[in-house]
Enzyme design. Structure first.
Site, PDB file in Angstrom:
ATOM      1  N   TYR A 124      -3.964  -4.540 -17.752  1.00 42.51           N
ATOM      2  CA  TYR A 124      -2.993  -5.630 -17.634  1.00 42.51           C
ATOM      3  C   TYR A 124      -2.628  -6.066 -19.041  1.00 42.51           C
ATOM      4  CZ  TYR A 124      -0.562  -9.403 -15.227  1.00 42.51           C
ATOM      5  OH  TYR A 124       0.398 -10.255 -14.745  1.00 42.51           O
ATOM      6  N   LYS A 182       1.472   7.089   9.892  1.00 46.45           N
ATOM      7  CA  LYS A 182       2.239   8.074   9.134  1.00 46.45           C
ATOM      8  C   LYS A 182       1.772   8.108   7.678  1.00 46.45           C
ATOM      9  CE  LYS A 182       5.937  10.796   9.531  1.00 46.45           C
ATOM     10  NZ  LYS A 182       6.355  11.571  10.697  1.00 46.45           N
TER      11      LYS A 182
END
Length: 402
Positions: A51, A106
């Site tokens: 970060y 999926k």
């Protein structure tokens, strides 16, 4: 996305006892997916790299050289699984929230079978323009777009316009995944009986997304002829009740000029492909040509029960896992996207889809038999074969960018 079926939120109490009685509810409790980091955050040094401030150097580099986003973010290996919930499996228009279990499913299939990360996105809009605008705005985060369970005929325009506007693969699996696996099975069925695709005449029951795509794709691959039937009979140029999509279909198919019912079209036909539900009378199946192929893919009830089909057909396939020769899209879409993403293809071409079908058919090899014209989704050779074939085809067709 984590590949394992892990539920880190199993302590959530929904107030339902359903999962005590139904294992499907138990498996789905809390969802089937979780975000998993690929880098450790163990201390302040890790934090400063993952970060701020370290991330700023990467952001600046991408701003100056946009293609670097594929190297320094997950974009090049992540697909958005996008639906509006209007045509879910055999459930129909159930809305975006109710479609999420399917979209999650999926997504984990992408990961499990193709090594591709995928994010389910269910949209609270059904207008063609709204869906297109939304997906275009989301696209910078993804390397590909898998359209899922969007009802016809809107799905055709949505896919076409997104392909025109985006420079990443856009693929409506209900159309093309089904078509790829069908072609692979048909190639092997023809090989088993000593015939070429060009010698065969087919009949397709269903002029929705899958039926239209299968018809076009099989003709592209060299099938001799195919007629498509909807609820009113064979789609033919003399009908005055056709939508624009079916009008185009009539111009491309039915070279024999057949008219009338599905049953009449089956007389002498070599191939039946069912993607519509309903029931085909046994007498119509009996009227098909010698050594016919019956691919009755409706779930849970095939248009022709396998026990009936086997009386007359040389090869029988269904969409069900409890019968041999399951026509299952999971054989195609993970490898197709993995291959396209591997070479950072700008789109998925007809040649790439045909290459996928040929690779899938080739996996069967010398083990070809009437009850084995298509491999199992769990065959570890499937995804690598499809991936490699699609990547090679993308390079050959000039749509690869690496």
């Amino acid at each position: 996305m984590a590949a394992e079926i892990v539920n880190p939120r199993s302590d959530i109490d929904t107030g339902s006892d359903a999962d005590e009685f139904d294992p499907a509810f138990a498996l789905h409790r809390g969802g089937k997916m979780a975000v998993q980091a690929t880098v450790p955050i163990r201390n302040k040094d890790d934090l400063s790299l993952a970060y701020t401030p370290g991330v700023a150097r990467v952001c600046t580099a991408i701003a100056e050289q946009p293609d670097l986003v594929n190297d320094y973010t997950w974009k090049s290996n992540v697909v958005a699984v996008v639906t509006d919930g209007t045509a879910v499996l055999g459930l129909g228009d159930i809305g975006p929230e109710a479609s999420l279990p399917v979209m999650e499913g999926k997504a984990i299939l992408f990961k499990q079978f193709g090594g591709v990360d995928a994010v389910p996105i269910a949209l609270a809009c059904t207008g063609v323009d709204e869906i297109i605008e939304t997906v275009v705005r989301l696209a910078p985060s993804f390397g590909g777009i898998n359209l899922e369970d969007i009802s016809a005929p809107r799905c055709f325009e949505i896919e076409r316009r997104l392909q025109e506007q985006l420079d990443i693969p856009v693929f409506h699996d209900d159309q093309h995944g089904t078509a790829v696996v069908t072609l692979a099975a048909l190639r092997n069925a023809a090989r088993l009986t000593g015939r070429e695709l060009g010698e065969l005449r087919g009949v397709i029951s269903g002029a929705g997304a899958a039926g239209v795509a299968i018809a076009k794709f099989l003709l592209e691959a060299g099938l001799g002829d195919v007629a498509v039937a909807d609820r009113k009979g064979v789609v033919s140029v003399d009908r005055d009740d056709l939508t624009p999509v079916k009008r185009e279909l009539a111009e491309l198919t039915n070279r024999a000029g057949l008219k009338g019912s599905l049953e009449s079209a089956l007389a002498g036909a070599d191939v039946f492909i069912g993607v519509s539900g309903g029931t085909v009378p046994e007498a119509a199946v009996a009227s098909m040509a010698k050594d016919a192929f019956v691919f009755a893919m409706a779930n849970p009830d095939p248009e022709v029960h396998p026990d009936v089909a086997h009386k007359y057909a040389a090869v029988v396939a269904t969409g069900r896992s409890d019968f041999p020769n399951q026509i299952n899209n999971v054989l195609a879409f993970p490898g197709i996207f993995a291959g396209a993403l591997q070479v950072r293809a700008s789109r998925i071409t007809e040649g790439m889809k045909i290459a996928a079908a040929d690779a899938l058919a080739a996996v069967v090899g010398e083990d070809l038999a009437a009850d084995y014209v298509i491999p199992s989704p769990f065959d570890p050779r499937v995804a690598p074969a499809v991936t490699a074939a699609v990547a090679a085809a993308a390079r050959a067709e000039g749509v690869a960018r690496r």
